[in-house]
Scaffold this motif. Sequence first.
Motif, PDB file in Angstrom:
ATOM      1  N   ALA A 101       9.133  -2.820  -3.846  1.00  0.00           N
ATOM      2  CA  ALA A 101       8.904  -3.214  -2.495  1.00  0.00           C
ATOM      3  C   ALA A 101       9.389  -1.812  -1.606  1.00  0.00           C
ATOM      4  N   GLY A 102      10.569  -1.415  -2.291  1.00  0.00           N
ATOM      5  CA  GLY A 102      10.803  -0.089  -1.442  1.00  0.00           C
ATOM      6  C   GLY A 102      10.558   0.839  -1.666  1.00  0.00           C
ATOM      7  N   PHE A 103       9.536   1.563  -2.996  1.00  0.00           N
ATOM      8  CA  PHE A 103       8.676   1.948  -3.442  1.00  0.00           C
ATOM      9  C   PHE A 103       7.970   2.009  -3.142  1.00  0.00           C
ATOM     10  N   PHE A 104       7.230   0.699  -2.861  1.00  0.00           N
ATOM     11  CA  PHE A 104       5.086   0.689  -2.517  1.00  0.00           C
ATOM     12  C   PHE A 104       5.275   1.255  -1.037  1.00  0.00           C
ATOM     13  N   THR A 105       6.599   0.713  -0.394  1.00  0.00           N
ATOM     14  CA  THR A 105       6.580   1.096   1.045  1.00  0.00           C
ATOM     15  C   THR A 105       7.190   2.674   0.895  1.00  0.00           C
ATOM     16  N   VAL A 106       7.427   3.400   0.580  1.00  0.00           N
ATOM     17  CA  VAL A 106       8.217   4.840   0.003  1.00  0.00           C
ATOM     18  C   VAL A 106       5.921   5.198   0.169  1.00  0.00           C
ATOM     19  N   LEU A 107       5.962   5.076  -0.390  1.00  0.00           N
ATOM     20  CA  LEU A 107       4.630   5.059  -1.411  1.00  0.00           C
ATOM     21  C   LEU A 107       3.277   5.382   0.151  1.00  0.00           C
ATOM     22  N   VAL A 145      12.196  -6.327  -7.746  1.00  0.00           N
ATOM     23  CA  VAL A 145      10.959  -6.895  -6.771  1.00  0.00           C
ATOM     24  C   VAL A 145      11.676  -6.122  -5.649  1.00  0.00           C
ATOM     25  N   LEU A 146      13.115  -6.247  -5.292  1.00  0.00           N
ATOM     26  CA  LEU A 146      13.326  -6.001  -3.638  1.00  0.00           C
ATOM     27  C   LEU A 146      12.850  -3.552  -4.135  1.00  0.00           C
ATOM     28  N   TRP A 147      13.289  -3.221  -5.490  1.00  0.00           N
ATOM     29  CA  TRP A 147      12.939  -1.602  -5.243  1.00  0.00           C
ATOM     30  C   TRP A 147      11.320  -1.191  -5.460  1.00  0.00           C
TER      31      TRP A 147
END
Length: 122
Positions: free
Chosen positions: A7-13, A3-5
């Motif tokens: 969330a991080g991927f979504f933030t970067v996107l 889930v953290l990955w």
Amino acid sequence: MPVLWLAGFFTVLVCFSITSITLWQLRQTRAHELEIANTNAANLSRSMAQQADDTFDQADIPVAGIVERLSYDGFGAATSSRMHEYLRATADQRRADPGPVHLRQGRQLGGHLAQSHAGRRQ
């Protein structure tokens, strides 16, 4: 952890999307401003060419009158004093009425042109 990955991927996107949209808008704005600048430069060059053409036309009229007068009267000594008086009168008239172009505003005053030509015919 996944889930953290995500969330991080979504933030970067999201950051990448916002940056991409901003860069695209900047490029579109630049292209638009360059188009406006090109149009303004073309209009300025056309207006300067028209101003130069009008200036030459204004100078051509008295020169044509002088050529006609000299071809009719000749180049003798008696003609010289008459030509001097004619040139002086033409210069005084030009100082009194510089023509249809108002230099401070940079535009042609059509009413002034019509009135000045009507006064000369009478």
